[in-house]
Design a protein around this motif. Structure first.
Motif, PDB file in Angstrom:
ATOM      1  N   ASP A 227      32.917  11.748  26.211  1.00  0.00           N
ATOM      2  CA  ASP A 227      34.129  11.970  27.005  1.00  0.00           C
ATOM      3  C   ASP A 227      35.245  11.124  26.398  1.00  0.00           C
ATOM      4  O   ASP A 227      35.210   9.902  26.464  1.00  0.00           O
ATOM      5  CB  ASP A 227      33.863  11.552  28.450  1.00  0.00           C
ATOM      6  N   GLU A 228      36.236  11.757  25.758  1.00  0.00           N
ATOM      7  CA  GLU A 228      37.322  11.035  25.098  1.00  0.00           C
ATOM      8  C   GLU A 228      38.579  11.044  25.955  1.00  0.00           C
ATOM      9  O   GLU A 228      38.948  12.071  26.523  1.00  0.00           O
ATOM     10  CB  GLU A 228      37.627  11.662  23.733  1.00  0.00           C
ATOM     11  N   GLN A 229      39.223   9.880  26.024  1.00  0.00           N
ATOM     12  CA  GLN A 229      40.437   9.730  26.808  1.00  0.00           C
ATOM     13  C   GLN A 229      41.615   9.353  25.903  1.00  0.00           C
ATOM     14  O   GLN A 229      41.449   8.609  24.939  1.00  0.00           O
ATOM     15  CB  GLN A 229      40.274   8.614  27.846  1.00  0.00           C
ATOM     16  N   SER A 247      44.655  10.214  30.128  1.00  0.00           N
ATOM     17  CA  SER A 247      44.314  11.629  30.321  1.00  0.00           C
ATOM     18  C   SER A 247      43.150  12.004  29.414  1.00  0.00           C
ATOM     19  O   SER A 247      43.040  11.504  28.295  1.00  0.00           O
ATOM     20  CB  SER A 247      45.519  12.525  30.011  1.00  0.00           C
ATOM     21  N   ARG A 248      42.295  12.881  29.944  1.00  0.00           N
ATOM     22  CA  ARG A 248      41.127  13.300  29.168  1.00  0.00           C
ATOM     23  C   ARG A 248      41.556  14.139  27.984  1.00  0.00           C
ATOM     24  O   ARG A 248      42.288  15.114  28.121  1.00  0.00           O
ATOM     25  CB  ARG A 248      40.156  14.098  30.042  1.00  0.00           C
ATOM     26  N   LYS A 251      35.850  16.641  26.224  1.00  0.00           N
ATOM     27  CA  LYS A 251      34.527  16.313  26.746  1.00  0.00           C
ATOM     28  C   LYS A 251      33.547  17.230  26.020  1.00  0.00           C
ATOM     29  O   LYS A 251      33.630  18.460  26.143  1.00  0.00           O
ATOM     30  CB  LYS A 251      34.481  16.553  28.258  1.00  0.00           C
TER      31      LYS A 251
END
Length: 396
Positions: A227-229, A247-248, A251
């Motif tokens: 999961d990268e933000q 913000s995402r 994923k």
């Protein structure tokens, strides 16, 4: 003798029947529209002939005044005829009929005077051409009125069949989804109870729309969910950087998935189907190490470290995402009072805007113009999740 209106029956009719009659009714409406357009063309052509004739006739002494009187009476007759069609009162209809009769008599007298003036001035041919064109226009207007009434009825018929067809299609789709949903769950339950190679099943992937009951049952190895933000920070003098939102970005789920079967050719055929799902952007449901209701196959590949005839190793990368519904701003033809009126003075507005294109977000606008997302949300009425394409977003 009045004919009874035929009632349209859609209850109990098949999808094919409703589709056939819907298409047929649509074609009738289209034909009505074409006939109306053609009839309007006939009127335009006749009006040109009248203009040509009147260029000569207006030279005759007294003709122009009589022509104006004729047109005024014609307009009054048309107004009375329109009122007669729409009114429900019997008394008003009778009054309209008397008025139409009186106005028609007056118009006939004016027409006779116009002919006498034209004949005496030597414009008999031009008058005859005008009379013929007037008759064509009168008859064609009546034909258009009848066609418009017919089109209204035909449109209702089309709407009835189309609505019934859409309902039937939706019911069939919902039934198919329910039936396939049950079949998918039964396959998953059976795989969990089975022995041997299928006992290694740990992940199920199937279509979110449940158009088919196909479900891929995999043995999962080394799954990895990431999961990268996006965490944009602001530098602060002699202190740690600051952040006010995140913000995402993405994923993803990736890993090696083992597909079991009776032969390599059958396993390869399933792999081709999986590739097709990826190519067509089919939304899938994932049940295993990760439990996602909305996912897309970002990468599909196969390897074979050892020549197992009944097992195929597949590398999958799945991207979590929900299907986008892009909203486009409607362009208004009406000009606002503020924009229509010219502003006086030399003062200029300090507000600045950017036109939104597909894929643009508040975050992207904030980065480009060095403003915060929170200030963009305060200055504009659209939520951060859905910014309609084509609107102007204020950033200053």
């Amino acid at each position: 003798m009045t004919t009874k209106k035929k009632k349209i029956v859609t209850k109990g009719k098949s999808t094919a029947y409703l589709k056939k009659h819907s298409d047929s009714a649509k074609a009738v409406v289209k034909t009505d529209a074409q006939k109306i357009t053609k009839a309007k063309g006939v009127i335009t052509s006749a009006e040109k002939k009248i203009d040509t004739s009147e260029d000569l006739l207006n030279k005759a002494n007294g003709y122009r005044d009589q022509s104006a009187a004729y047109k005024a009476l014609t307009k009054q007759i048309e107004t009375a005829q329109s009122k007669m069609k729409t009114t429900k009162s019997k008394k008003e209809r009778e009054q309209c009929a008397k008025k139409i009769k009186s106005l028609t008599t007056q118009r006939a007298a004016v027409a006779a005077t116009m002919r006498k003036i034209a004949n005496s001035a030597g414009y008999t041919k031009a008058m005859s051409q005008k009379v013929r064109a007037d008759t064509v226009i009168s008859n064609t207007k009546q034909a258009i009125s009848d066609l418009k009434a017919k089109k209204v009825k035909d449109t209702k018929n089309y709407t009835t069949y189309k609505t019934a067809y859409n309902k039937k299609v939706l019911e069939a789709k919902q039934k198919l989804q329910r039936d396939n949903g049950v079949k998918i769950q039964n396959k998953i339950k059976a795989a969990r109870k089975s022995k041997g190679l299928k006992n290694g099943f740990s992940t199920a992937i199937y279509r979110a729309d449940r158009k088919t009951s196909r479900v891929f049952l995999f043995g999962e190895a080394s799954p990895n969910e990431t999961d990268e933000q996006d965490l944009p920070t602001h530098p602060v003098d002699k202190s740690d950087p600051r952040i006010n939102y995140g913000s995402r970005n993405s994923k993803q789920l990736s890993g090696t998935y083992y597909l079991h079967g009776s032969s390599f050719s059958k396993l390869d055929a399933q792999f081709v189907i999986l590739q097709g799902w990826a190519r067509k952007n089919v939304e899938v449901v994932v049940r295993g190490f990760s439990k996602w209701n909305h996912a897309y196959l970002a990468s599909v590949s196969k390897t074979m470290d050892e020549p197992y005839k009944d097992t195929l190793a597949i590398q999958l990368t799945l991207q979590y995402a929900e299907k986008a519904h892009i909203k486009y701003a409607k362009k208004s033809k009406k000009k606002s009072k503020a924009s229509a009126s010219k502003k006086k003075g030399s003062s200029k507005s300090t507000k600045k805007y950017v036109t939104v294109k597909a894929g643009m977000t508040y975050w992207g606008i904030a980065q480009k113009y060095n403003v915060s997302v929170s200030s963009l949300e305060k200055m504009n009425k659209w939520p951060a999740r859905v910014i309609p394409v084509g609107v102007k977003v204020r950033y200053v």
